[in-house]
Scaffold this motif. Structure first.
Motif, PDB file in Angstrom:
ATOM      1  N   MET A  42       0.841  -1.198   0.000  1.00  0.00           N
ATOM      2  CA  MET A  42       0.000   0.000   0.000  1.00  0.00           C
ATOM      3  C   MET A  42       0.872   1.242   0.000  1.00  0.00           C
ATOM      4  SD  MET A  42      -3.173  -1.101   2.472  1.00  0.00           S
ATOM      5  CE  MET A  42      -4.205   0.283   1.965  1.00  0.00           C
ATOM      6  N   TYR A  43       0.294   2.344  -0.505  1.00  0.00           N
ATOM      7  CA  TYR A  43       1.048   3.581  -0.718  1.00  0.00           C
ATOM      8  C   TYR A  43       0.213   4.783  -0.304  1.00  0.00           C
ATOM      9  CZ  TYR A  43       3.013   0.373  -4.271  1.00  0.00           C
ATOM     10  OH  TYR A  43       3.541  -0.709  -4.938  1.00  0.00           O
ATOM     11  N   TRP A  44       0.925   5.857   0.023  1.00  0.00           N
ATOM     12  CA  TRP A  44       0.310   7.177   0.133  1.00  0.00           C
ATOM     13  C   TRP A  44       1.010   8.127  -0.823  1.00  0.00           C
ATOM     14  CZ3 TRP A  44      -4.167   8.639   1.784  1.00  0.00           C
ATOM     15  CH2 TRP A  44      -4.804   7.939   2.821  1.00  0.00           C
ATOM     16  N   TYR A  45       0.195   8.882  -1.566  1.00  0.00           N
ATOM     17  CA  TYR A  45       0.686   9.891  -2.486  1.00  0.00           C
ATOM     18  C   TYR A  45       0.101  11.247  -2.112  1.00  0.00           C
ATOM     19  CZ  TYR A  45       2.254   6.351  -5.846  1.00  0.00           C
ATOM     20  OH  TYR A  45       2.907   5.316  -6.471  1.00  0.00           O
ATOM     21  N   LYS A  46       0.846  12.307  -2.457  1.00  0.00           N
ATOM     22  CA  LYS A  46       0.340  13.671  -2.307  1.00  0.00           C
ATOM     23  C   LYS A  46       0.312  14.316  -3.681  1.00  0.00           C
ATOM     24  CE  LYS A  46       1.441  18.097  -0.066  1.00  0.00           C
ATOM     25  NZ  LYS A  46       2.385  18.814   0.831  1.00  0.00           N
ATOM     26  N   GLN A  47      -0.844  14.888  -4.025  1.00  0.00           N
ATOM     27  CA  GLN A  47      -0.939  15.672  -5.256  1.00  0.00           C
ATOM     28  C   GLN A  47      -1.098  17.127  -4.859  1.00  0.00           C
ATOM     29  OE1 GLN A  47      -4.324  15.173  -7.957  1.00  0.00           O
ATOM     30  NE2 GLN A  47      -2.962  15.461  -9.691  1.00  0.00           N
ATOM     31  N   ASP A  48      -0.061  17.916  -5.163  1.00  0.00           N
ATOM     32  CA  ASP A  48      -0.067  19.301  -4.696  1.00  0.00           C
ATOM     33  C   ASP A  48      -0.798  20.226  -5.681  1.00  0.00           C
ATOM     34  OD1 ASP A  48       3.456  19.647  -5.547  1.00  0.00           O
ATOM     35  OD2 ASP A  48       1.679  19.704  -6.818  1.00  0.00           O
ATOM     36  N   SER A  49      -0.691  21.520  -5.434  1.00  0.00           N
ATOM     37  CA  SER A  49      -1.438  22.490  -6.254  1.00  0.00           C
ATOM     38  C   SER A  49      -0.958  22.508  -7.696  1.00  0.00           C
ATOM     39  CB  SER A  49      -1.303  23.888  -5.644  1.00  0.00           C
ATOM     40  OG  SER A  49       0.062  24.220  -5.526  1.00  0.00           O
ATOM     41  N   LYS A  50       0.273  22.064  -7.923  1.00  0.00           N
ATOM     42  CA  LYS A  50       0.781  21.991  -9.296  1.00  0.00           C
ATOM     43  C   LYS A  50       0.417  20.669  -9.960  1.00  0.00           C
ATOM     44  CE  LYS A  50       4.708  25.049  -8.587  1.00  0.00           C
ATOM     45  NZ  LYS A  50       6.175  25.178  -8.559  1.00  0.00           N
ATOM     46  N   LYS A  51      -0.354  19.873  -9.266  1.00  0.00           N
ATOM     47  CA  LYS A  51      -0.863  18.577  -9.766  1.00  0.00           C
ATOM     48  C   LYS A  51       0.207  17.493  -9.846  1.00  0.00           C
ATOM     49  CE  LYS A  51      -4.852  20.488 -10.239  1.00  0.00           C
ATOM     50  NZ  LYS A  51      -5.848  20.273  -9.169  1.00  0.00           N
ATOM     51  N   PHE A  52       1.407  17.758  -9.249  1.00  0.00           N
ATOM     52  CA  PHE A  52       2.404  16.688  -9.197  1.00  0.00           C
ATOM     53  C   PHE A  52       1.925  15.602  -8.245  1.00  0.00           C
ATOM     54  CE2 PHE A  52       4.671  19.197 -11.812  1.00  0.00           C
ATOM     55  CZ  PHE A  52       5.660  20.035 -11.312  1.00  0.00           C
ATOM     56  N   LEU A  53       2.127  14.352  -8.645  1.00  0.00           N
ATOM     57  CA  LEU A  53       1.717  13.211  -7.833  1.00  0.00           C
ATOM     58  C   LEU A  53       2.992  12.587  -7.271  1.00  0.00           C
ATOM     59  CD1 LEU A  53      -0.976  11.758  -7.203  1.00  0.00           C
ATOM     60  CD2 LEU A  53      -0.514  10.285  -9.143  1.00  0.00           C
ATOM     61  N   LYS A  54       3.195  12.773  -5.960  1.00  0.00           N
ATOM     62  CA  LYS A  54       4.458  12.322  -5.381  1.00  0.00           C
ATOM     63  C   LYS A  54       4.235  11.266  -4.316  1.00  0.00           C
ATOM     64  CE  LYS A  54       7.300  16.349  -6.197  1.00  0.00           C
ATOM     65  NZ  LYS A  54       8.120  17.409  -5.652  1.00  0.00           N
ATOM     66  N   ILE A  55       5.030  10.193  -4.390  1.00  0.00           N
ATOM     67  CA  ILE A  55       4.897   9.143  -3.399  1.00  0.00           C
ATOM     68  C   ILE A  55       5.439   9.634  -2.059  1.00  0.00           C
ATOM     69  CG2 ILE A  55       7.120   8.033  -3.895  1.00  0.00           C
ATOM     70  CD1 ILE A  55       5.596   5.323  -3.574  1.00  0.00           C
ATOM     71  N   MET A  56       4.740   9.285  -0.998  1.00  0.00           N
ATOM     72  CA  MET A  56       5.184   9.655   0.346  1.00  0.00           C
ATOM     73  C   MET A  56       5.712   8.424   1.087  1.00  0.00           C
ATOM     74  SD  MET A  56       1.910  12.006   1.353  1.00  0.00           S
ATOM     75  CE  MET A  56       2.551  12.532   2.924  1.00  0.00           C
ATOM     76  N   PHE A  57       4.882   7.401   1.121  1.00  0.00           N
ATOM     77  CA  PHE A  57       5.217   6.185   1.866  1.00  0.00           C
ATOM     78  C   PHE A  57       4.748   4.956   1.094  1.00  0.00           C
ATOM     79  CE2 PHE A  57       6.272   8.408   5.689  1.00  0.00           C
ATOM     80  CZ  PHE A  57       5.365   9.442   5.820  1.00  0.00           C
ATOM     81  N   SER A  58       5.418   3.843   1.382  1.00  0.00           N
ATOM     82  CA  SER A  58       4.921   2.565   0.899  1.00  0.00           C
ATOM     83  C   SER A  58       5.141   1.514   1.979  1.00  0.00           C
ATOM     84  CB  SER A  58       5.631   2.155  -0.392  1.00  0.00           C
ATOM     85  OG  SER A  58       5.171   0.884  -0.790  1.00  0.00           O
ATOM     86  N   TYR A  59       4.133   0.678   2.161  1.00  0.00           N
ATOM     87  CA  TYR A  59       4.206  -0.418   3.117  1.00  0.00           C
ATOM     88  C   TYR A  59       4.007  -1.729   2.369  1.00  0.00           C
ATOM     89  CZ  TYR A  59       4.221   1.951   7.646  1.00  0.00           C
ATOM     90  OH  TYR A  59       4.584   2.675   8.747  1.00  0.00           O
TER      91      TYR A  59
ATOM     92  N   SER B 115      -2.017  21.486   2.541  1.00  0.00           N
ATOM     93  CA  SER B 115      -3.235  21.449   1.718  1.00  0.00           C
ATOM     94  C   SER B 115      -2.919  20.796   0.382  1.00  0.00           C
ATOM     95  CB  SER B 115      -3.754  22.871   1.476  1.00  0.00           C
ATOM     96  OG  SER B 115      -4.167  23.460   2.680  1.00  0.00           O
ATOM     97  N   ALA B 116      -3.650  19.746   0.068  1.00  0.00           N
ATOM     98  CA  ALA B 116      -3.386  18.947  -1.143  1.00  0.00           C
ATOM     99  C   ALA B 116      -4.457  17.874  -1.219  1.00  0.00           C
ATOM    100  CB  ALA B 116      -2.006  18.299  -1.060  1.00  0.00           C
ATOM    101  N   VAL B 117      -4.366  17.079  -2.293  1.00  0.00           N
ATOM    102  CA  VAL B 117      -5.187  15.874  -2.365  1.00  0.00           C
ATOM    103  C   VAL B 117      -4.278  14.688  -2.068  1.00  0.00           C
ATOM    104  CG1 VAL B 117      -6.707  14.434  -3.764  1.00  0.00           C
ATOM    105  CG2 VAL B 117      -6.685  16.910  -4.107  1.00  0.00           C
ATOM    106  N   TYR B 118      -4.691  13.852  -1.146  1.00  0.00           N
ATOM    107  CA  TYR B 118      -3.905  12.699  -0.740  1.00  0.00           C
ATOM    108  C   TYR B 118      -4.580  11.436  -1.283  1.00  0.00           C
ATOM    109  CZ  TYR B 118      -1.385  15.879   2.262  1.00  0.00           C
ATOM    110  OH  TYR B 118      -0.607  16.924   2.712  1.00  0.00           O
ATOM    111  N   PHE B 119      -3.780  10.646  -1.992  1.00  0.00           N
ATOM    112  CA  PHE B 119      -4.293   9.406  -2.566  1.00  0.00           C
ATOM    113  C   PHE B 119      -3.633   8.209  -1.902  1.00  0.00           C
ATOM    114  CE2 PHE B 119      -6.837  10.837  -6.061  1.00  0.00           C
ATOM    115  CZ  PHE B 119      -6.277  12.036  -6.472  1.00  0.00           C
TER     116      PHE B 119
END
Lengths: 114, 110
Positions: free
Chosen positions: A32-49, A86-90
């Motif tokens: 499983m993973y957590w991603y952050k999509q910031d205001s510039k719409k970049f989708l960046k991985i934060m963590f993976s388990y 502030s962002a969208v977290y996936f």
């Protein structure tokens, strides 16, 4: 029948608060993973388990702490929220780490810090 | 340090024509590449992938091409349909790395 679900879908909170986002997958995946999509719409991985063990921990402030009670759940807890959070977290999952397989994403949680 | 780049933030194509979305990467250690499609207020969904040992993979209207020497991949959609209008992300996978591109917004005009 939702494969990867996240709650809440929207979260509005004040600076300095602590909040959690929950994620559950019913696909029987190991990773499983957590991603952050910031205001510039970049989708960046934060963590993976993988099987409840942390395998990726990108450069993320230690105010962010993932918790995996079992391999079907990966929650994200954020302390002392800041405006820049502030962002969208996936949340996402994949069958197994290291194998070449796609990720399945949740619908996202839009976090707004005021 | 953006290791995976999609230099066109947006693209408009007429229905029935070909859509070509491009992606460049810098790290030669990536060995698996994927394309995802994202509609507003939804998470990305997997579209098609390619291993670094191949140069082409086809699935219906979608074909991905990989040019390893140029560190470039592209997604071809033929024929394009209005329902293809979405943001497309390429992603590159390596050991303990999974990097998404910056996304290209495709608009297919009816």
């Amino acid at each position: 029948d939702t494969a990867v679900s996240q709650t809440p879908k929207y979260l509005v909170t004040q600076m300095g608060n602590d909040k959690s986002i929950k994620c559950e997958q019913n696909l029987g995946h190991d990773t499983m993973y957590w991603y952050k999509q910031d205001s510039k719409k970049f989708l960046k991985i934060m963590f993976s388990y993988n099987n409840k063990e942390l395998i990726i921990n990108e450069t993320v402030p230690n105010r962010f702490s993932p918790k995996s009670p079992d391999k079907a759940h990966l929650n994200l807890h954020i302390n002392s929220l800041e405006l820049g959070d502030s962002a969208v977290y996936f949340c996402a999952s994949s069958q197994e780490w290291g194998a070449y397989n796609e990720q399945f994403f949740g619908p996202g949680t839009r976090l707004t810090v005021l | 340090d953006q290791q995976v780049k999609q230099n066109s933030p947006s693209l408009s194509v007429q229905e029935g024509r070909i859509s070509i979305l491009n992606c460049d990467y810098t790290n030669s250690m990536f060995d698996y590449f994927l394309w995802y499609k994202k509609y507003p207020a939804e998470g990305p969904t997997f579209l098609i992938s390619i291993s670094s040992i191949k140069d082409k993979n086809e699935d219906g209207r979608f074909t991905v091409f990989l040019n390893k020497s140029a560190k470039h991949l592209s997604l071809h959609i033929v024929p394009s349909q209005p329902g293809d209008s979405a943001v497309y992300f390429c992603a590159a996978q390596g050991t303990y790395k999974y990097i998404f591109g910056t996304g290209t917004r495709l608009k297919v005009l009816a």
